[in-house]
Design a protein around this motif. Structure first.
Motif, PDB file in Angstrom:
ATOM      1  N   ASP A  81       1.760  -7.826  13.200  1.00  0.00           N
ATOM      2  CA  ASP A  81       1.394  -7.618  14.610  1.00  0.00           C
ATOM      3  C   ASP A  81       1.442  -6.130  14.967  1.00  0.00           C
ATOM      4  O   ASP A  81       0.603  -5.634  15.729  1.00  0.00           O
ATOM      5  CB  ASP A  81       2.342  -8.387  15.533  1.00  0.00           C
ATOM      6  CG  ASP A  81       2.321  -9.878  15.271  1.00  0.00           C
ATOM      7  OD1 ASP A  81       1.235 -10.406  14.971  1.00  0.00           O
ATOM      8  OD2 ASP A  81       3.385 -10.516  15.357  1.00  0.00           O
ATOM      9  N   ALA A  95       1.444 -10.915  22.901  1.00  0.00           N
ATOM     10  CA  ALA A  95       0.659  -9.779  23.392  1.00  0.00           C
ATOM     11  C   ALA A  95       1.481  -8.904  24.334  1.00  0.00           C
ATOM     12  O   ALA A  95       1.391  -7.674  24.301  1.00  0.00           O
ATOM     13  CB  ALA A  95      -0.606 -10.279  24.095  1.00  0.00           C
ATOM     14  N   TRP A 134      -3.190  -4.055  25.104  1.00  0.00           N
ATOM     15  CA  TRP A 134      -3.328  -5.307  25.842  1.00  0.00           C
ATOM     16  C   TRP A 134      -4.605  -6.043  25.435  1.00  0.00           C
ATOM     17  O   TRP A 134      -4.586  -7.261  25.202  1.00  0.00           O
ATOM     18  CB  TRP A 134      -3.339  -5.035  27.347  1.00  0.00           C
ATOM     19  CG  TRP A 134      -3.357  -6.281  28.184  1.00  0.00           C
ATOM     20  CD1 TRP A 134      -2.275  -7.047  28.541  1.00  0.00           C
ATOM     21  CD2 TRP A 134      -4.509  -6.920  28.737  1.00  0.00           C
ATOM     22  NE1 TRP A 134      -2.674  -8.119  29.289  1.00  0.00           N
ATOM     23  CE2 TRP A 134      -4.035  -8.068  29.436  1.00  0.00           C
ATOM     24  CE3 TRP A 134      -5.866  -6.647  28.734  1.00  0.00           C
ATOM     25  CZ2 TRP A 134      -4.906  -8.934  30.103  1.00  0.00           C
ATOM     26  CZ3 TRP A 134      -6.735  -7.512  29.390  1.00  0.00           C
ATOM     27  CH2 TRP A 134      -6.247  -8.638  30.075  1.00  0.00           C
ATOM     28  N   VAL A 135      -5.721  -5.315  25.323  1.00  0.00           N
ATOM     29  CA  VAL A 135      -7.007  -5.938  24.936  1.00  0.00           C
ATOM     30  C   VAL A 135      -6.905  -6.511  23.519  1.00  0.00           C
ATOM     31  O   VAL A 135      -7.307  -7.663  23.282  1.00  0.00           O
ATOM     32  CB  VAL A 135      -8.142  -4.902  25.020  1.00  0.00           C
ATOM     33  CG1 VAL A 135      -9.409  -5.467  24.388  1.00  0.00           C
ATOM     34  CG2 VAL A 135      -8.403  -4.517  26.463  1.00  0.00           C
ATOM     35  N   MET A 136      -6.365  -5.743  22.582  1.00  0.00           N
ATOM     36  CA  MET A 136      -6.281  -6.224  21.204  1.00  0.00           C
ATOM     37  C   MET A 136      -5.283  -7.367  21.084  1.00  0.00           C
ATOM     38  O   MET A 136      -5.479  -8.303  20.297  1.00  0.00           O
ATOM     39  CB  MET A 136      -5.907  -5.073  20.270  1.00  0.00           C
ATOM     40  CG  MET A 136      -7.095  -4.154  19.992  1.00  0.00           C
ATOM     41  SD  MET A 136      -6.727  -2.901  18.769  1.00  0.00           S
ATOM     42  CE  MET A 136      -5.687  -1.819  19.731  1.00  0.00           C
ATOM     43  N   ARG A 194      -4.651  -9.622  23.374  1.00  0.00           N
ATOM     44  CA  ARG A 194      -5.292 -10.825  23.912  1.00  0.00           C
ATOM     45  C   ARG A 194      -6.436 -11.304  23.025  1.00  0.00           C
ATOM     46  O   ARG A 194      -6.800 -12.485  23.063  1.00  0.00           O
ATOM     47  CB  ARG A 194      -5.825 -10.544  25.318  1.00  0.00           C
ATOM     48  CG  ARG A 194      -4.752 -10.216  26.339  1.00  0.00           C
ATOM     49  CD  ARG A 194      -3.798 -11.359  26.529  1.00  0.00           C
ATOM     50  NE  ARG A 194      -2.685 -11.005  27.410  1.00  0.00           N
ATOM     51  CZ  ARG A 194      -1.623 -11.774  27.593  1.00  0.00           C
ATOM     52  NH1 ARG A 194      -1.517 -12.905  26.951  1.00  0.00           N
ATOM     53  NH2 ARG A 194      -0.647 -11.380  28.385  1.00  0.00           N
ATOM     54  N   THR A 195      -7.004 -10.407  22.238  1.00  0.00           N
ATOM     55  CA  THR A 195      -8.181 -10.745  21.439  1.00  0.00           C
ATOM     56  C   THR A 195      -7.821 -11.255  20.055  1.00  0.00           C
ATOM     57  O   THR A 195      -8.423 -12.226  19.559  1.00  0.00           O
ATOM     58  CB  THR A 195      -9.106  -9.508  21.297  1.00  0.00           C
ATOM     59  OG1 THR A 195      -9.430  -9.009  22.589  1.00  0.00           O
ATOM     60  CG2 THR A 195     -10.382  -9.885  20.548  1.00  0.00           C
ATOM     61  N   PHE A 196      -6.821 -10.628  19.423  1.00  0.00           N
ATOM     62  CA  PHE A 196      -6.569 -10.900  17.992  1.00  0.00           C
ATOM     63  C   PHE A 196      -5.303 -11.686  17.706  1.00  0.00           C
ATOM     64  O   PHE A 196      -5.044 -12.028  16.566  1.00  0.00           O
ATOM     65  CB  PHE A 196      -6.521  -9.582  17.232  1.00  0.00           C
ATOM     66  CG  PHE A 196      -7.826  -8.818  17.288  1.00  0.00           C
ATOM     67  CD1 PHE A 196      -8.942  -9.267  16.609  1.00  0.00           C
ATOM     68  CD2 PHE A 196      -7.927  -7.654  18.041  1.00  0.00           C
ATOM     69  CE1 PHE A 196     -10.144  -8.568  16.657  1.00  0.00           C
ATOM     70  CE2 PHE A 196      -9.123  -6.946  18.089  1.00  0.00           C
ATOM     71  CZ  PHE A 196     -10.232  -7.417  17.403  1.00  0.00           C
TER      72      PHE A 196
END
Length: 414
Positions: free
Chosen positions: A181, A350, A407-409, A411-413
């Motif tokens: 992570d 996340a 935050w974007v990654m 929530r995405t990955f």
């Protein structure tokens, strides 16, 4: 007494800010007030507390301080030797062309700091990169700009590995994130550094002439440099596979360096004693650290951080984690992280990744907010609290960009 101690702690940080005005060395003022608050705590224990409890609190804080002190001492001794032998300067001369544009130089320095702090710890990376910066002999204003960039880049690179930043290790050991992570923090850290670079690359791209004083590097110096690199790598591996504290690995590496030096110079009776290199350590840095950590330790014992979990009740988790990052520029990120971990706040993966980035990088906003900043302030003469503060809007923008990317990654990955 509670409020008196808080006022003295505030006074200590104010004296750091106005050091150039009052002309009192920050190491002296922080050490004086850092020890004073603990003396008062012993003389006038708070309600329900006795001297035995204060002694236990002091012992706990001194253990943390001693660990950092010894680690710094070991790393700075290696760097002092390499600096005095001119090895770091020679590496700069060999790596850089005779003339290089300021933008290209800034990009190169930022990437070096980012990569090196991902492989080593923040303190070692800071010492190496700031030694490189000092060897370039830039103008004072440029030195401050480069120092701000290096502090942010070093802190950004350190969040992606458990050996790079203490708070990353704490969150990992608590089972909140896995090693895989943390790898997602690498592109986010790069984005933050590139945003900061974009804001600093304004104006012309005047060329800087790199002085050429190339000379052969002695074989003995190469051996010591190799031992330094081996110590860094072994510190990382020992920590991951055997949970050996980094300070122990570095002290062992220092002992090996002493023995190797003794062997390499056995036929040179007039050689300088290896212990003399410890005299080259800037003890102002160590004393400043000691004073600041004593103050922060008292801040923790005064339960100032106990109210931190309330942030998560009055605002969304993503916003609260962002604010915690801002607070880490004022308060040591270790007790901040510990307070959140102990509070039992429920967050998903996340959000824990966002907190890891925030506590690791948010301290870059103020020069006193991270170990890298404190080291920079002691090593770069032109750098002060006020001169660094001029770059706070750009640092805040870069921190926000990196935080948003995490935050974007997340929530995405995940």
């Amino acid at each position: 007494m509670h409020w008196l101690l808080l006022c003295l702690i505030l006074l200590a940080f104010v004296l750091i800010v106005i050091e150039d005005v009052v002309h009192i060395n920050k190491a002296k003022s922080t050490l004086f007030l850092g020890t004073l608050v603990w003396l008062l705590a012993f003389m006038f224990p708070g309600h329900g507390t006795d001297t035995a409890a204060v002694q236990a609190q002091l012992n706990e804080n001194l253990l943390e301080i001693a660990t950092l002190w010894l680690f710094l001492m070991a790393a700075m001794t290696f760097v002092a030797y390499l600096n005095q032998q001119g090895l770091i300067t020679q590496l700069v001369y060999r790596a850089l062309p005779a003339r290089i544009g300021q933008r290209q130089l800034m990009l190169l320095m930022a990437l070096l700091a980012l990569v090196f702090s991902s492989l080593a710890d923040n303190i070692t990376a800071s010492l190496i990169m700031l030694s490189l910066l000092a060897s370039l002999k830039l103008k004072p204003r440029s030195m401050v700009k480069y120092a701000a960039l290096l502090v942010f880049a070093v802190n950004s690179g350190g969040v992606s590995l458990i050996t790079g930043d203490v708070t990353t290790l704490m969150i990992f050991l608590a089972g909140k994130v896995a090693i895989t992570d943390l790898f997602l923090l690498i592109p986010a850290a790069l984005i933050g550094v590139l945003v900061l670079l974009a804001t600093l690359m304004t104006g012309g791209n005047s060329e800087i002439e790199i002085p050429r004083f190339r000379r052969p590097i002695a074989g003995r110096d190469k051996v010591i440099a190799g031992l330094f690199l081996l110590t860094i790598v072994s510190t990382l591996l020992f920590s991951v596979f055997f949970s050996i504290p980094p300070v122990l690995s570095f002290l062992f590496g220092l002992a090996v360096m002493f023995l190797a030096y003794q062997f390499l110079y056995r036929d040179t009776p007039s050689r300088q004693s290896v212990l003399e290199y410890m005299r080259d350590i800037e003890f102002d840095t160590l004393l400043f650290f000691l004073g600041v950590l004593l103050l922060v330790g008292m801040l923790k014992e005064l339960s100032v951080l106990d109210h931190l979990p309330q942030l998560y009740q009055i605002m969304p988790v993503v916003a609260a984690n962002y604010v915690v990052g801002l607070l880490s520029a004022l308060v040591d990120n270790v007790p901040l992280t510990a307070a959140i971990l102990k509070s039992g706040i429920d967050m998903d993966l996340a959000d824990w990744m966002c907190l890891t980035y925030a506590t690791g990088v948010g301290g870059s906003l103020l020069i006193i907010g991270s170990a890298a900043g404190v080291i920079a302030m002691s090593k770069i003469e032109a750098l002060s609290f006020v001169s660094y503060l001029r770059y706070m809007p750009r640092l805040l923008l870069a921190y926000s960009a990196g935080y948003g990317a995490v935050w974007v990654m997340g929530r995405t990955f995940v």
